[in-house]
Design a protein around this motif. Structure first.
Motif, PDB file in Angstrom:
ATOM      1  N   THR A 138      25.627  -0.478  -8.144  1.00 36.93           N
ATOM      2  CA  THR A 138      24.895   0.538  -9.032  1.00 36.93           C
ATOM      3  C   THR A 138      23.569   0.278  -9.077  1.00 36.93           C
ATOM      4  OG1 THR A 138      25.337  -1.214 -10.644  1.00 36.93           O
ATOM      5  CG2 THR A 138      27.061   0.386 -10.558  1.00 36.93           C
ATOM      6  N   PRO A 139      22.747   1.219  -9.288  1.00 34.35           N
ATOM      7  CA  PRO A 139      21.199   1.198  -9.542  1.00 34.35           C
ATOM      8  C   PRO A 139      20.940   0.153 -10.417  1.00 34.35           C
ATOM      9  CG  PRO A 139      21.914   3.446  -9.889  1.00 34.35           C
ATOM     10  CD  PRO A 139      23.097   2.576  -9.715  1.00 34.35           C
ATOM     11  N   TYR A 140      19.974  -0.755  -9.939  1.00 32.29           N
ATOM     12  CA  TYR A 140      19.387  -1.901 -10.724  1.00 32.29           C
ATOM     13  C   TYR A 140      18.969  -1.665 -11.964  1.00 32.29           C
ATOM     14  CZ  TYR A 140      17.368  -6.450 -11.215  1.00 32.29           C
ATOM     15  OH  TYR A 140      16.767  -7.652 -11.944  1.00 32.29           O
ATOM     16  N   THR A 141      18.391  -0.760 -12.355  1.00 29.47           N
ATOM     17  CA  THR A 141      17.761  -0.266 -13.854  1.00 29.47           C
ATOM     18  C   THR A 141      18.714   0.494 -14.361  1.00 29.47           C
ATOM     19  OG1 THR A 141      16.653   1.880 -12.601  1.00 29.47           O
ATOM     20  CG2 THR A 141      15.279  -0.386 -12.930  1.00 29.47           C
ATOM     21  N   GLU A 142      19.984   0.539 -13.952  1.00 28.58           N
ATOM     22  CA  GLU A 142      21.086   1.526 -14.946  1.00 28.58           C
ATOM     23  C   GLU A 142      21.640   0.712 -15.476  1.00 28.58           C
ATOM     24  OE1 GLU A 142      22.512   5.168 -13.371  1.00 28.58           O
ATOM     25  OE2 GLU A 142      20.377   5.773 -12.528  1.00 28.58           O
ATOM     26  N   GLY A 143      22.381   0.590 -16.789  1.00 24.95           N
ATOM     27  CA  GLY A 143      23.279  -0.335 -17.407  1.00 24.95           C
ATOM     28  C   GLY A 143      24.529   0.439 -17.334  1.00 24.95           C
ATOM     29  N   SER A 144      25.631  -0.264 -17.135  1.00 24.99           N
ATOM     30  CA  SER A 144      27.125   0.250 -17.209  1.00 24.99           C
ATOM     31  C   SER A 144      27.594   0.136 -18.500  1.00 24.99           C
ATOM     32  CB  SER A 144      27.915  -0.593 -16.024  1.00 24.99           C
ATOM     33  OG  SER A 144      27.941  -1.955 -16.360  1.00 24.99           O
ATOM     34  N   LYS A 145      27.247  -0.796 -19.400  1.00 22.05           N
ATOM     35  CA  LYS A 145      27.767  -1.235 -20.711  1.00 22.05           C
ATOM     36  C   LYS A 145      27.422  -0.068 -21.805  1.00 22.05           C
ATOM     37  CE  LYS A 145      27.607  -6.151 -19.993  1.00 22.05           C
ATOM     38  NZ  LYS A 145      29.169  -6.322 -19.493  1.00 22.05           N
ATOM     39  N   SER A 146      28.300   0.241 -22.867  1.00 25.13           N
ATOM     40  CA  SER A 146      28.097   1.133 -23.804  1.00 25.13           C
ATOM     41  C   SER A 146      27.254   0.378 -24.752  1.00 25.13           C
ATOM     42  CB  SER A 146      29.333   1.505 -24.214  1.00 25.13           C
ATOM     43  OG  SER A 146      29.840   0.627 -25.278  1.00 25.13           O
ATOM     44  N   THR A 147      26.570   1.373 -25.527  1.00 26.88           N
ATOM     45  CA  THR A 147      25.600   0.807 -26.469  1.00 26.88           C
ATOM     46  C   THR A 147      26.516  -0.209 -27.613  1.00 26.88           C
ATOM     47  OG1 THR A 147      24.589   2.940 -26.615  1.00 26.88           O
ATOM     48  CG2 THR A 147      24.305   1.259 -28.420  1.00 26.88           C
ATOM     49  N   LEU A 148      27.580   0.165 -27.761  1.00 27.20           N
ATOM     50  CA  LEU A 148      28.433  -0.586 -28.536  1.00 27.20           C
ATOM     51  C   LEU A 148      28.514  -2.074 -28.131  1.00 27.20           C
ATOM     52  CD1 LEU A 148      30.140  -1.266 -31.151  1.00 27.20           C
ATOM     53  CD2 LEU A 148      32.041  -0.306 -30.266  1.00 27.20           C
ATOM     54  N   ASP A 149      28.905  -2.032 -26.743  1.00 27.04           N
ATOM     55  CA  ASP A 149      29.054  -3.354 -26.116  1.00 27.04           C
ATOM     56  C   ASP A 149      27.719  -4.330 -25.946  1.00 27.04           C
ATOM     57  OD1 ASP A 149      31.682  -3.074 -25.383  1.00 27.04           O
ATOM     58  OD2 ASP A 149      31.389  -2.430 -23.165  1.00 27.04           O
ATOM     59  N   VAL A 150      26.837  -3.497 -25.721  1.00 28.66           N
ATOM     60  CA  VAL A 150      25.525  -4.326 -25.753  1.00 28.66           C
ATOM     61  C   VAL A 150      25.214  -5.086 -27.304  1.00 28.66           C
ATOM     62  CG1 VAL A 150      22.678  -4.030 -25.654  1.00 28.66           C
ATOM     63  CG2 VAL A 150      24.352  -2.850 -23.847  1.00 28.66           C
ATOM     64  N   PHE A 151      25.548  -4.134 -28.266  1.00 29.52           N
ATOM     65  CA  PHE A 151      25.172  -4.521 -29.518  1.00 29.52           C
ATOM     66  C   PHE A 151      26.030  -5.734 -29.644  1.00 29.52           C
ATOM     67  CE2 PHE A 151      26.272  -4.320 -34.142  1.00 29.52           C
ATOM     68  CZ  PHE A 151      25.195  -4.677 -34.710  1.00 29.52           C
ATOM     69  N   ALA A 152      27.310  -6.006 -29.703  1.00 32.73           N
ATOM     70  CA  ALA A 152      28.320  -6.615 -29.702  1.00 32.73           C
ATOM     71  C   ALA A 152      27.977  -8.068 -29.171  1.00 32.73           C
ATOM     72  CB  ALA A 152      29.664  -6.275 -29.576  1.00 32.73           C
ATOM     73  N   ILE A 153      27.478  -7.840 -27.931  1.00 33.50           N
ATOM     74  CA  ILE A 153      27.211  -8.950 -27.082  1.00 33.50           C
ATOM     75  C   ILE A 153      26.039  -9.766 -27.482  1.00 33.50           C
ATOM     76  CG2 ILE A 153      26.771  -9.799 -24.794  1.00 33.50           C
ATOM     77  CD1 ILE A 153      28.461  -7.752 -23.708  1.00 33.50           C
ATOM     78  N   GLY A 202       0.822  -1.315   0.130  1.00 35.58           N
ATOM     79  CA  GLY A 202       0.083  -0.009   0.063  1.00 35.58           C
ATOM     80  C   GLY A 202       0.826   1.275   0.051  1.00 35.58           C
ATOM     81  N   SER A 203       2.082   1.155  -0.164  1.00 42.73           N
ATOM     82  CA  SER A 203       2.987   2.422  -0.283  1.00 42.73           C
ATOM     83  C   SER A 203       2.980   3.146  -1.384  1.00 42.73           C
ATOM     84  CB  SER A 203       4.341   2.020   0.240  1.00 42.73           C
ATOM     85  OG  SER A 203       4.990   1.181  -0.821  1.00 42.73           O
ATOM     86  N   GLY A 204       2.679   2.448  -2.480  1.00 41.52           N
ATOM     87  CA  GLY A 204       2.538   3.102  -3.771  1.00 41.52           C
ATOM     88  C   GLY A 204       3.904   3.108  -4.265  1.00 41.52           C
ATOM     89  N   THR A 205       5.006   2.537  -3.795  1.00 45.02           N
ATOM     90  CA  THR A 205       6.085   2.447  -4.217  1.00 45.02           C
ATOM     91  C   THR A 205       6.659   1.632  -5.189  1.00 45.02           C
ATOM     92  OG1 THR A 205       7.039   3.021  -2.114  1.00 45.02           O
ATOM     93  CG2 THR A 205       8.481   1.904  -3.685  1.00 45.02           C
ATOM     94  N   PHE A 206       6.837   1.831  -6.630  1.00 39.61           N
ATOM     95  CA  PHE A 206       7.277   0.519  -7.345  1.00 39.61           C
ATOM     96  C   PHE A 206       8.040  -0.221  -6.944  1.00 39.61           C
ATOM     97  CE2 PHE A 206       5.164   3.960 -10.009  1.00 39.61           C
ATOM     98  CZ  PHE A 206       4.163   3.218 -10.823  1.00 39.61           C
ATOM     99  N   LEU A 207       8.105  -1.347  -7.557  1.00 42.56           N
ATOM    100  CA  LEU A 207       8.900  -2.434  -7.088  1.00 42.56           C
ATOM    101  C   LEU A 207      10.396  -2.285  -7.579  1.00 42.56           C
ATOM    102  CD1 LEU A 207       9.788  -5.550  -6.283  1.00 42.56           C
ATOM    103  CD2 LEU A 207       9.275  -6.019  -8.433  1.00 42.56           C
ATOM    104  N   LEU A 208      10.608  -1.692  -8.825  1.00 42.09           N
ATOM    105  CA  LEU A 208      11.957  -1.446  -9.303  1.00 42.09           C
ATOM    106  C   LEU A 208      12.598  -0.124  -8.730  1.00 42.09           C
ATOM    107  CD1 LEU A 208      11.290  -2.098 -13.016  1.00 42.09           C
ATOM    108  CD2 LEU A 208      12.593  -3.344 -11.651  1.00 42.09           C
ATOM    109  N   ASP A 209      11.707   0.937  -8.334  1.00 40.02           N
ATOM    110  CA  ASP A 209      12.211   2.022  -7.690  1.00 40.02           C
ATOM    111  C   ASP A 209      12.770   1.394  -6.111  1.00 40.02           C
ATOM    112  OD1 ASP A 209      11.715   3.807  -9.504  1.00 40.02           O
ATOM    113  OD2 ASP A 209       9.627   4.396  -8.601  1.00 40.02           O
ATOM    114  N   LYS A 210      12.124   0.694  -5.242  1.00 38.12           N
ATOM    115  CA  LYS A 210      12.345  -0.013  -4.352  1.00 38.12           C
ATOM    116  C   LYS A 210      13.727  -0.657  -4.549  1.00 38.12           C
ATOM    117  CE  LYS A 210      11.377  -3.165  -0.406  1.00 38.12           C
ATOM    118  NZ  LYS A 210      10.418  -3.962   0.180  1.00 38.12           N
ATOM    119  N   LEU A 211      14.029  -1.630  -5.293  1.00 36.77           N
ATOM    120  CA  LEU A 211      15.154  -2.179  -5.711  1.00 36.77           C
ATOM    121  C   LEU A 211      16.468  -1.187  -6.048  1.00 36.77           C
ATOM    122  CD1 LEU A 211      16.772  -4.857  -5.951  1.00 36.77           C
ATOM    123  CD2 LEU A 211      15.815  -5.167  -7.961  1.00 36.77           C
TER     124      LEU A 211
END
Length: 513
Positions: free
Chosen positions: A236-251, A217-226
């Motif tokens: 590092t924040p769960y919903t933020e990536g540390s890899k560059s776009t190029l790394d993501v594309f290559a992987i 009932g707190s109204g907090t989103f699950l991902l915000d809590k995490l």
């Protein structure tokens, strides 16, 4: 009943089902052994393909990777799923049209060369043995926790079960066993996910609970809590990536082409009657796969929140719990969780900086998730059966690739072309039995944790098989010299990379903090 009794019951029933199917589907011809007679219905083949493709890495490790890596872990979802679409739409219908039993069979006949066939056999063996090591490791992990035996004993039990239905039933037995295993694994994955989604967010569907608010009932989103929990603990924040776009594309590209080059998935499209059926079964398989893959991010998020709150939980006075949670105590016995009391206060603490006292294997997150959430004992046992189904289904498909590569592509096509069908079937079964022994040894001495070993196999497939298959289908100018050179260079380069940068036979607990 306690968890162990439920596990014996559910796992025992599932194993009895697999063995019963193997007895019913035992084969007497090489066509049945290699491609199930080529008459499997598209829906049946789609379900078997989904079970074959969704290995221990998908069931056990993928959500674990996402739970620890957060946004960065989504690259596995994109790469593996995109790779299946690439295989289904671009390669599978054309390979089925060619009408062969195996990938080396296609390579040898397409390039009119036994040399190309032999190189393809070598590639198939390297890929399959690497991949199967991860599956047997997954089997050992499940047995070690839920049947309270050591991991090595668990691997040996898994070897015995696979030996029975892979050697006796061949592809025909494996196909119908994989249908049963898909039903088991998807039910085992979804039931706890739905339970936990209801508990945490009030949503029946985990996919919507993943983006919903908490049920308190707190109204907090699950991902915000995490995000708040992970940031506070030094991650590092769960919903933020540390890899560059190029790394993501290559992987993602590497995982996609690796998926499209996996021989045990490709061979599934040889088991249907027509090219049209190959396309239809690919569509059904994608639907069956999507059920698990759209649920995995939610499972990962639920597991990470519950894990942090149970390890770092506080009593009413704000002090950390003085005793370890029951699930931690249970998993410590397997050696997959370790605790180092750095400050001597007798309390566990999990963090992303120097305060951290916990080493947690990524592979336990899905299996431990129901225990962390304190779900009923039968749900915990069900997850154990699902993990075993996922690992054994893929292991059986890989062992058949190894068996057919040796008996059909090496012995029948090159070394002893005059052997009878009965002799070829005998050699296929002997090769499968020997392959199970090697697979067991690799499961006992794995080159990494489950998903890491599978990633090695994907890299080998991407660098060796995929170019030869793609160009063999769409470019008439590609010749034997180019295909052989490409497969050898790709295979050797990737093996060299793995040995130099990753090492082999590392301790699976390493780098899992």
């Amino acid at each position: 009943m306690d968890v162990q009794t439920w596990t014996y019951l559910i796992v025992g029933l599932s194993f009895a089902l697999y063995i019963g199917i193997a007895l019913w589907a035992r084969v007497g011809s090489t066509r049945d052994f290699y491609v199930a007679g080529g008459g499997v219905h598209p829906i049946t083949n789609g379900m078997a393909t989904a079970a074959d493709w969704m290995s221990a890495a998908s069931f056990i490790s993928m959500a674990g990777i996402i739970a620890f890596a957060g946004y960065d872990g989504s690259v596995y979802l994109m790469g593996w799923t995109g790779g299946y679409v690439l295989l289904a739409l671009l390669l599978a219908p054309y390979l089925r049209k060619f009408g062969k039993f195996t990938v080396p069979d296609f390579v040898g006949d397409r390039y009119y060369s036994d040399t190309a066939r032999l190189v393809a056999v070598i590639c198939a063996l390297f890929i399959s043995f690497t991949y199967v090591a991860g599956q047997m490791r997954g089997v050992g992990i499940v047995f070690s926790r839920f049947l309270e035996v050591d991991i090595n004993t668990g691997v040996i039990i898994g070897m015995a079960i696979v030996f029975f239905y892979a050697v006796l039933g061949g592809m025909k037995g494996i196909t119908y066993t994989q249908v049963a295993q898909y039903c088991v694994l998807i039910f085992a994955y979804m039931v706890p996910a739905i339970f936990i989604s209801l508990l945490v967010t009030g949503h029946v569907l985990p996919q919507t609970g993943f983006g919903g608010t908490l049920a308190d009932g707190s109204g907090t989103f699950l991902l915000d809590k995490l995000d708040g929990l992970t940031t506070e603990l030094g991650f590092t924040p769960y919903t933020e990536g540390s890899k560059s776009t190029l790394d993501v594309f290559a992987i993602a590209c590497a995982l996609m082409v690796g998926t499209a080059g996996l021989p045990h998935v490709i061979v599934r499209f040889f088991t249907v009657p027509k090219v049209r059926d190959a396309r239809r079964s690919a569509g059904w398989a994608l639907l069956f796969i999507a059920i698990l893959y759209t649920t995995a991010p939610a499972v990962a998020t639920f597991a990470r929140v519950n894990m942090i709150e149970t390890i770092n939980g506080t009593d009413g006075a704000g002090a950390l719990y003085s005793e370890a949670p029951e699930w931690v105590t249970n998993w410590e016995k397997t050696g997959l969780i370790k605790w180092e009391d750095k400050n001597g206060d007798g309390r566990m603490f999990y963090a992303g900086d120097a305060r951290n006292e916990m080493t947690i294997d990524k592979d336990i997150m899905v299996l431990a998730n129901p225990e962390i959430a304190k779900l009923p004992a039968w749900v915990i046992a069900l997850v154990a059966a699902g993990g075993l189904a996922a690992a054994l289904s893929t292991a059986a498909g890989l062992l058949l690739v190894i068996s057919s590569a040796i008996s059909h592509d090496l012995l029948k096509k090159v070394v002893m072309p005059n052997i009878s069908e009965k002799q070829e079937l005998l050699f296929a079964r002997i090769a499968a039995a020997a392959a199970i022994g090697v697979a067991g040894w690799l499961g006992i001495n794995p080159p990494g944790f489950v998903a890491e070993v599978v990633a090695f196999a994907f890299g080998l497939a991407a660098a060796s098989f995929f170019p030869a298959i793609l160009l063999g289908i769409f470019d008439k100018r590609t010749n034997m010299q180019g295909a052989v050179s490409g497969m050898l260079v790709g295979l050797l380069f990737t093996i060299g990379y793995i040995l130099y940068f990753k090492g082999v036979f590392i301790t699976p607990m390493a780098e899992n903090k």
